[in-house]
Design an enzyme around this catalytic site. Structure first.
Site, PDB file in Angstrom:
ATOM      1  N   LYS A  35      95.326   2.213   4.153  1.00  0.00           N
ATOM      2  CA  LYS A  35      94.267   2.968   3.210  1.00  0.00           C
ATOM      3  C   LYS A  35      95.065   4.185   2.296  1.00  0.00           C
ATOM      4  O   LYS A  35      94.807   4.466   1.219  1.00  0.00           O
ATOM      5  CB  LYS A  35      93.320   3.852   4.166  1.00  0.00           C
ATOM      6  CG  LYS A  35      92.176   2.960   4.315  1.00  0.00           C
ATOM      7  CD  LYS A  35      91.031   4.030   5.058  1.00  0.00           C
ATOM      8  CE  LYS A  35      89.748   3.058   5.557  1.00  0.00           C
ATOM      9  NZ  LYS A  35      88.866   3.930   6.054  1.00  0.00           N
ATOM     10  N   LEU A 158      74.866  13.071   1.964  1.00  0.00           N
ATOM     11  CA  LEU A 158      75.547  12.132   0.819  1.00  0.00           C
ATOM     12  C   LEU A 158      74.485  10.958   1.054  1.00  0.00           C
ATOM     13  O   LEU A 158      74.724  10.275   2.148  1.00  0.00           O
ATOM     14  CB  LEU A 158      76.831  11.902   0.969  1.00  0.00           C
ATOM     15  CG  LEU A 158      78.011  13.114   0.923  1.00  0.00           C
ATOM     16  CD1 LEU A 158      79.444  12.609   0.938  1.00  0.00           C
ATOM     17  CD2 LEU A 158      77.493  14.085  -0.143  1.00  0.00           C
ATOM     18  N   LYS A 221      71.160  18.610  10.250  1.00  0.00           N
ATOM     19  CA  LYS A 221      71.551  17.247   9.710  1.00  0.00           C
ATOM     20  C   LYS A 221      70.932  15.956  10.403  1.00  0.00           C
ATOM     21  O   LYS A 221      70.186  15.293   9.971  1.00  0.00           O
ATOM     22  CB  LYS A 221      72.987  17.271  10.051  1.00  0.00           C
ATOM     23  CG  LYS A 221      73.430  15.800  10.017  1.00  0.00           C
ATOM     24  CD  LYS A 221      73.470  15.437   8.547  1.00  0.00           C
ATOM     25  CE  LYS A 221      74.241  13.916   8.592  1.00  0.00           C
ATOM     26  NZ  LYS A 221      74.003  13.293   7.269  1.00  0.00           N
ATOM     27  N   CYS A 277      74.232   5.907   9.060  1.00  0.00           N
ATOM     28  CA  CYS A 277      73.879   7.243   9.419  1.00  0.00           C
ATOM     29  C   CYS A 277      72.590   7.180  10.258  1.00  0.00           C
ATOM     30  O   CYS A 277      72.469   7.580  11.376  1.00  0.00           O
ATOM     31  CB  CYS A 277      73.713   8.081   8.381  1.00  0.00           C
ATOM     32  SG  CYS A 277      75.439   8.601   7.631  1.00  0.00           S
TER      33      CYS A 277
HETATM   34  C1  UDX Z   1      81.942   9.867   9.110  1.00  0.00           C
HETATM   35  C2  UDX Z   1      81.061   9.829  10.389  1.00  0.00           C
HETATM   36  O1  UDX Z   1      80.821   8.589  10.716  1.00  0.00           O
HETATM   37  C3  UDX Z   1      79.748  10.305   9.734  1.00  0.00           C
HETATM   38  O2  UDX Z   1      78.881  10.633  11.081  1.00  0.00           O
HETATM   39  C4  UDX Z   1      79.795  11.565   9.274  1.00  0.00           C
HETATM   40  O3  UDX Z   1      78.466  12.046   8.758  1.00  0.00           O
HETATM   41  C5  UDX Z   1      80.757  11.749   8.126  1.00  0.00           C
HETATM   42  O4  UDX Z   1      82.064  11.092   8.432  1.00  0.00           O
HETATM   43  P1  UDX Z   1      82.185   7.810   7.453  1.00  0.00           P
HETATM   44  O5  UDX Z   1      83.185   8.449   6.453  1.00  0.00           O
HETATM   45  O6  UDX Z   1      81.456   6.549   6.996  1.00  0.00           O
HETATM   46  O7  UDX Z   1      81.213   8.850   8.361  1.00  0.00           O
HETATM   47  O8  UDX Z   1      83.435   7.545   8.439  1.00  0.00           O
HETATM   48  P2  UDX Z   1      84.415   6.326   8.368  1.00  0.00           P
HETATM   49  O9  UDX Z   1      84.012   5.471   7.070  1.00  0.00           O
HETATM   50  O10 UDX Z   1      84.307   5.821   9.705  1.00  0.00           O
HETATM   51  O11 UDX Z   1      85.756   6.979   7.918  1.00  0.00           O
HETATM   52  C6  UDX Z   1      86.586   7.656   8.896  1.00  0.00           C
HETATM   53  C7  UDX Z   1      87.887   7.679   8.564  1.00  0.00           C
HETATM   54  O12 UDX Z   1      88.813   8.490   9.299  1.00  0.00           O
HETATM   55  C8  UDX Z   1      88.643   6.392   8.611  1.00  0.00           C
HETATM   56  O13 UDX Z   1      89.417   6.147   7.378  1.00  0.00           O
HETATM   57  C9  UDX Z   1      89.769   6.344   9.665  1.00  0.00           C
HETATM   58  O14 UDX Z   1      91.094   5.802   9.286  1.00  0.00           O
HETATM   59  C10 UDX Z   1      89.821   7.776   9.698  1.00  0.00           C
HETATM   60  N1  UDX Z   1      90.313   8.379  11.095  1.00  0.00           N
HETATM   61  C11 UDX Z   1      89.644   8.263  11.993  1.00  0.00           C
HETATM   62  C12 UDX Z   1      91.577   9.249  10.903  1.00  0.00           C
HETATM   63  O15 UDX Z   1      92.035   9.643  10.025  1.00  0.00           O
HETATM   64  N2  UDX Z   1      91.831   9.941  12.153  1.00  0.00           N
HETATM   65  C13 UDX Z   1      91.436   9.499  13.493  1.00  0.00           C
HETATM   66  O16 UDX Z   1      91.547   9.827  14.460  1.00  0.00           O
HETATM   67  C14 UDX Z   1      90.257   8.366  13.328  1.00  0.00           C
HETATM   68  C1  UDX Z   2      71.152   8.469   4.602  1.00  0.00           C
HETATM   69  C2  UDX Z   2      70.397   9.780   4.002  1.00  0.00           C
HETATM   70  O1  UDX Z   2      69.739   9.556   2.962  1.00  0.00           O
HETATM   71  C3  UDX Z   2      71.654  10.804   3.535  1.00  0.00           C
HETATM   72  O2  UDX Z   2      71.034  12.196   3.116  1.00  0.00           O
HETATM   73  C4  UDX Z   2      72.593  11.005   5.032  1.00  0.00           C
HETATM   74  O3  UDX Z   2      73.548  11.924   4.411  1.00  0.00           O
HETATM   75  C5  UDX Z   2      73.187   9.725   5.279  1.00  0.00           C
HETATM   76  O4  UDX Z   2      72.051   8.617   5.746  1.00  0.00           O
HETATM   77  P1  UDX Z   2      72.128   6.370   3.440  1.00  0.00           P
HETATM   78  O5  UDX Z   2      72.172   6.026   4.783  1.00  0.00           O
HETATM   79  O6  UDX Z   2      73.405   6.486   2.463  1.00  0.00           O
HETATM   80  O7  UDX Z   2      71.811   8.014   3.361  1.00  0.00           O
HETATM   81  O8  UDX Z   2      71.226   5.807   2.267  1.00  0.00           O
HETATM   82  P2  UDX Z   2      69.448   5.968   2.168  1.00  0.00           P
HETATM   83  O9  UDX Z   2      69.410   5.764   0.854  1.00  0.00           O
HETATM   84  O10 UDX Z   2      68.958   7.051   2.886  1.00  0.00           O
HETATM   85  O11 UDX Z   2      68.986   4.504   2.795  1.00  0.00           O
HETATM   86  C6  UDX Z   2      68.923   4.438   4.294  1.00  0.00           C
HETATM   87  C7  UDX Z   2      68.319   3.363   4.586  1.00  0.00           C
HETATM   88  O12 UDX Z   2      66.859   3.220   4.413  1.00  0.00           O
HETATM   89  C8  UDX Z   2      68.755   1.956   3.694  1.00  0.00           C
HETATM   90  O13 UDX Z   2      68.864   0.780   4.693  1.00  0.00           O
HETATM   91  C9  UDX Z   2      67.558   1.768   2.870  1.00  0.00           C
HETATM   92  O14 UDX Z   2      67.294   0.543   2.492  1.00  0.00           O
HETATM   93  C10 UDX Z   2      66.303   2.234   3.724  1.00  0.00           C
HETATM   94  N1  UDX Z   2      65.248   2.700   2.945  1.00  0.00           N
HETATM   95  C11 UDX Z   2      65.344   3.871   2.181  1.00  0.00           C
HETATM   96  C12 UDX Z   2      63.984   1.854   2.973  1.00  0.00           C
HETATM   97  O15 UDX Z   2      64.153   1.120   3.806  1.00  0.00           O
HETATM   98  N2  UDX Z   2      63.104   2.448   2.308  1.00  0.00           N
HETATM   99  C13 UDX Z   2      63.158   3.756   1.539  1.00  0.00           C
HETATM  100  O16 UDX Z   2      62.131   4.058   0.975  1.00  0.00           O
HETATM  101  C14 UDX Z   2      64.194   4.171   1.505  1.00  0.00           C
END
Ligand code: UDX
Ligand code: UDX
Length: 471
Positions: A35, A158, A221, A277
């Site tokens: 990555k 986000l 959150k 999330c």
């Molecule tokens: C993460 C969390 O899942 C979420 O709960 C939080 O709100 C935001 O951060 P996300 O960014 O989707 O969300 O995580 P992910 O896509 O799994 O990325 C984590 C990254 O950390 C990966 O690129 C992984 O390689 C890296 N990582 C993981 C490290 O660099 N060191 C570690 O020990 C473990």
């Molecule tokens: C969500 C929160 O919106 C964001 O603030 C938080 O930081 C991370 O989780 P995300 O999961 O990226 O963001 O997407 P979001 O646009 O919230 O949709 C979440 C899920 O709900 C999706 O599967 C979407 O299809 C569904 N959804 C959303 C519905 O089914 N109906 C709606 O009206 C809106």
């Protein structure tokens, strides 16, 4: 300011790139060397609209670099973000081992000036003090070597697919800490965003900054995501009642959304919520409540309703086709929402598993997921276009509301199919357009056509008008 972001996933990479874009000197660390190599080449390992250009500009300005070297990251940053994954364990509680590993690693490498350690990852309530203890474990007996540190909770809000926009245009910034010094540094870090210097609408008042204690920041959150998830499960439950009484959920959602206390957002009924999330955060909050002796019944119902909702499309397929064994079903969209490549907890994965178990063949067309070694897609035939998808299908199911699906040439899709049936899992398509194209349209909580009778009547009236005008 000098910033280190550990974990360059959907949140860490967006956070790091945007902080670099507003002028900070950001070093992003990830333990996935492949990555890091891609990001060093200016490529984003995730699909997030606008992210790559923000990265490349910040890199050209010399404000954004990538490495696997945590020691270098800790030495560089006066503010250290922990943004590694906190996925849900099978029990529903958060898996915080990655946060623990990074926090310990930071402690082991602390040897310079005062640091602010920021929990960006969503961590269980009460984790702020836990992170402090883990970092001190890493420091061990070198306490005299370090100039001290404080922990801040700075949860992210986000949405995938609009993460860059949401970072530059937040509704609020939440800072949880018991250290005025740490809060002051975080406010300096976010000052350009608070002042809307990079905002889409610069005329808006400054972004509200909520300064509170660690536990309240962590709860903000979880409560925000749990409320949004509950709002969606609510409208889905009403949609299921609409299905039975013949009301139209899209009209109902519009009608209640006009109440300023409700609002129109997050009232789109369908197959429910997925992603990385909502599922993990709602179950983590239920788990935390249970740990402290409280059964969060409403949130448990929110989860149950959502789990049932995604399989509703299978029930509707069975109503339309009776036996699914031997039938071919085409899925329009695979990801949990549009404008992302994220398949984590996507409703489509559960639907595929169920259809395969019933003996159906499954095809899918997704604008972004063109080829995937995701185990959940092992038995799915991915097609390059919607037309290739429709060929030989007994029904189409819209799983993801990709905008381009509204503009498909349905006139050409219907004749390719064994049965021109479409289940609209997101109430995203226009029933009349589909019916005129010869489809039997089935929505969720929306009146369905009766074998396209409406379409035929529309067609008749259209041709009658033509005859009249020709006469
Ligand atoms: C993460 C969390 O899942 C979420 O709960 C939080 O709100 C935001 O951060 P996300 O960014 O989707 O969300 O995580 P992910 O896509 O799994 O990325 C984590 C990254 O950390 C990966 O690129 C992984 O390689 C890296 N990582 C993981 C490290 O660099 N060191 C570690 O020990 C473990
Ligand atoms: C969500 C929160 O919106 C964001 O603030 C938080 O930081 C991370 O989780 P995300 O999961 O990226 O963001 O997407 P979001 O646009 O919230 O949709 C979440 C899920 O709900 C999706 O599967 C979407 O299809 C569904 N959804 C959303 C519905 O089914 N109906 C709606 O009206 C809106």
């Amino acid at each position: 300011m000098r910033v280190c972001v550990v974990g360059t996933g959907y949140v860490g990479l967006v956070t790091g790139a945007c902080l670099a874009a507003i002028g900070h000197h950001v070093l992003c660390i990830d333990n996935n060397a492949e990555k890091v190599a891609r990001m060093q080449a200016g490529q984003s390992p995730i699909y997030e609209p606008g992210l790559e250009i923000v990265m490349q500009r910040a890199m050209q300005a010399g404000n954004l670099v990538f490495s696997t070297d945590l020691a270098m990251g800790v030495a560089h940053g006066e503010i250290l973000f922990i943004a590694v994954g906190t996925p849900a364990l099978p029990t529903g509680e958060s898996d915080t081992r990655f946060v623990e590993a990074v926090a310990r690693g930071i402690g082991e490498h602390l040897n310079g000036g005062y640091k602010v350690i920021v929990n960006k990852s969503t961590v269980p309530i009460g984790s702020g003090d836990w992170v402090r203890r883990i970092v001190l474990d890493g420091v061990a007996d070198r306490q005299s070597d370090i100039a001290g540190f404080d922990v801040v909770s700075n949860p992210e809000f986000l949405r995938e697919g609009s993460a860059v926009y949401d970072t530059m245009n937040p509704d609020r910034i939440v800072l949880g800490s018991d250290s005025p010094r740490a809060i002051q540094m975080m406010q300096a870090l976010y000052a350009p965003i608070v002042a809307r210097t990079y905002a889409a609408d610069k005329s808006l008042p400054p972004v509200p900054v909520v300064v509170t204690d660690l536990a309240s920041a962590e709860m903000i959150k979880y409560a925000a995501n749990a409320f949004l998830a509950t709002k969606i499960s609510f409208i889905n439950e009403v949609a299921n009642i609409c299905d039975r009484v013949g009301a139209d959920i899209t009209q109902v959602a519009h009608g209640i959304g006009l109440d300023s206390r409700i609002g129109h957002k997050f009232l789109q009924a369908g197959i429910g919520w997925g992603g990385s999330c909502f599922p993990k955060d709602v179950s983590a909050l239920v788990h935390t409540a249970h740990d402290y002796g409280y059964e969060a019944q409403l949130l448990q119902a929110t989860i149950r309703t959502n789990q049932q909702q995604r399989l509703l499309v299978v029930e509707k397929l069975q109503q339309a086709l009776k036996i699914l064994k031997g039938k071919t079903i085409g899925l329009l969209g695979l990801t949990f929402k549009p404008n992302t490549d994220d398949l984590r907890d996507a409703p489509a994965l559960d639907v595929i598993e169920h259809l395969v178990r019933l003996g159906a063949s499954v095809k899918a067309f997704d604008p972004i997921v063109a080829d995937s070694n995701h185990p959940g897609l092992a038995k799915v035939t991915l097609t390059p276009t919607a037309e290739a998808l429709a060929k030989g299908c007994d029904a189409l199911v819209l799983m993801t509301d990709w905008p381009e699906f509204q503009h498909l040439n349905f006139d050409r899709l219907a004749p390719q199919m064994n049965h021109a049936i479409v289940i609209d899992g997101r109430n995203f398509l226009d029933p009349q357009t589909l019916e005129i194209a010869g489809f039997h349209y089935i929505g969720i909580g929306r009146p369905t056509s009766v074998n396209g009778v409406v379409a035929q009547l529309m067609q008749l009236s259209k041709s009658a008008t033509l005859v009249e005008s020709a006469a």
